[in-house]
Enzyme design. Sequence first.
Site, PDB file in Angstrom:
ATOM      1  N   CYS A   1       0.660  -1.636  15.946  1.00  0.00           N
ATOM      2  CA  CYS A   1       0.877  -1.491  14.650  1.00  0.00           C
ATOM      3  C   CYS A   1       0.130  -2.811  14.098  1.00  0.00           C
ATOM      4  CB  CYS A   1       2.463  -1.404  14.009  1.00  0.00           C
ATOM      5  SG  CYS A   1       2.497  -1.178  12.507  1.00  0.00           S
TER       6      CYS A   1
ATOM      7  N   GLU B   1       0.667  -1.239  -0.083  1.00  0.00           N
ATOM      8  CA  GLU B   1      -0.052   0.062   0.127  1.00  0.00           C
ATOM      9  C   GLU B   1       0.906   1.405  -0.027  1.00  0.00           C
ATOM     10  OE1 GLU B   1      -3.892  -1.920   2.161  1.00  0.00           O
ATOM     11  OE2 GLU B   1      -2.558  -0.407   3.402  1.00  0.00           O
TER      12      GLU B   1
ATOM     13  N   CYS C   1       3.717   8.541   1.316  1.00  0.00           N
ATOM     14  CA  CYS C   1       3.902   7.567   2.141  1.00  0.00           C
ATOM     15  C   CYS C   1       4.075   6.246   1.536  1.00  0.00           C
ATOM     16  CB  CYS C   1       3.005   7.449   3.325  1.00  0.00           C
ATOM     17  SG  CYS C   1       3.321   6.379   4.537  1.00  0.00           S
TER      18      CYS C   1
ATOM     19  N   CYS D   1       6.048  -6.660   7.729  1.00  0.00           N
ATOM     20  CA  CYS D   1       7.165  -6.506   8.700  1.00  0.00           C
ATOM     21  C   CYS D   1       7.549  -7.543   9.512  1.00  0.00           C
ATOM     22  CB  CYS D   1       6.678  -4.885   9.415  1.00  0.00           C
ATOM     23  SG  CYS D   1       8.060  -4.445  10.407  1.00  0.00           S
TER      24      CYS D   1
ATOM     25  N   CYS E   1       5.547  -4.444  16.557  1.00  0.00           N
ATOM     26  CA  CYS E   1       5.262  -3.465  17.388  1.00  0.00           C
ATOM     27  C   CYS E   1       3.616  -3.644  17.632  1.00  0.00           C
ATOM     28  CB  CYS E   1       5.253  -1.929  16.736  1.00  0.00           C
ATOM     29  SG  CYS E   1       6.956  -1.922  16.209  1.00  0.00           S
TER      30      CYS E   1
ATOM     31  N   CYS F   1      -1.690   6.267   9.564  1.00  0.00           N
ATOM     32  CA  CYS F   1      -0.461   5.642  10.149  1.00  0.00           C
ATOM     33  C   CYS F   1      -0.714   4.205  11.058  1.00  0.00           C
ATOM     34  CB  CYS F   1       0.190   6.267  11.480  1.00  0.00           C
ATOM     35  SG  CYS F   1       0.962   8.149  10.807  1.00  0.00           S
TER      36      CYS F   1
END
Length: 380
Positions: A121, A94, A107, A114, A118, A353
Amino acid sequence: MPRAALADFLRGIGVPDKEIRMRVAQLWHWIYVRGAREFAEMTNVARALHARLDAVATLARPEIVREQVSNDGTRKWVLRMPSKGPHDRGAEVECVYIPERDRGTLCVSSQVGCTLNCSFCHTGTQKLVRNLEAWEIVAQVVVARDRLGDYPGRTPPEGAFVPDDGGRFVSNIVFMGMGEPLYNYENVRDAIGVLTDPEGLQLSKRRVTVSTSGVVPEIHRLGEETGAALAISLHATNDPLRDVLVPINKKYPIAELLKACRDYPGASNARRITFEYVMLKGVNDSLAEARALVKLLRGVHAKINLIPFNPWPGTIYECSDWAQIEQFSEVIFDAGYASPIRTPRGRDILAACGQLKSDTEKMRARARLMLEEQLALGAD
Ligand code: SAH
Ligand code: SF4
């Protein structure tokens, strides 16, 4: 391809040495300044070379699987990269465009998913599928410019958003999409080289920001080799809490991270390092922590960016109350730091975010339970 690799590539398909410089310059201009989609468009390049290029190369973009426009003008694209073999459906990533009055920020993602997780997230709940190659990072910018009609002298494609105030539509790049850029260092470095080439996409190095959760060993060479601006996902002022929120902290604790920041090449009062701090209700948002944050950053060329937590399905966290965020911000402001609160953009299309996550891998069902356990441990 980086310029040097393009030169080698042309040599490899038989372009004579004395023509290489000129051909590289021509291709570079057509691809990055004019937005060419086919070699045949390149009218000053010999026809015979079009044919040779067509046989071994392509300017095709990744497929746009979805394009969504938020009611605040933010745009999100889901892109599918070409399949790498019979068992690969093509990785999805994305990227998000955030228009503002004085800039247009894109962005971009650096990985599919990932490997870090975290706990606040969404991307972290997706298992890493793979690193993106440099061209796949650059392609996100090229696709955004295609869709925004951001090429001089080109007719924007149907449905493109065309700002009417002139100027470049994509002026800033932030590596804040999916993935940890410093776990894919070489590709990120090469992509930045292409993005900031003065004869190509022409982005200013100062307007390219790489955000890291704190991969300390790669921070120095990022500054040295790319000149990009640095952002650090700090989110906590003490190691026990940061171990839970940003688990890579167990490997590279806060003191080491801040040392790398103090030594970051090119950081100065005019070029500050951004410290991102996500506001989690009852977790890291007390005023004592605001004061601790200020103390921690003494001696670092820092600015602080408070990010209201963006919720996602299945998360155990909540965003701090607005009044609390404002008070937190005031403590920082009084200590002499600018402390802008990042306005959430594109929440309605899950573009804000930490909300990015492609469907390549579904969320692990046990995630929530695990996080609750971790938090309980962290609280002890
Ligand atoms: N992996 C890199 C870059 C991508 S994340 C990094 O962690 O820095 C970009 C920013 O969004 C980081 O500061 C990250 O901590 C933050 N973020 C992640 N999830 C979020 C959420 N749900 N709400 C608000 N910010 C979030
Ligand atoms: Fe990865 Fe960054 Fe999300 Fe952490 S915040 S899981 S490092 S993308």
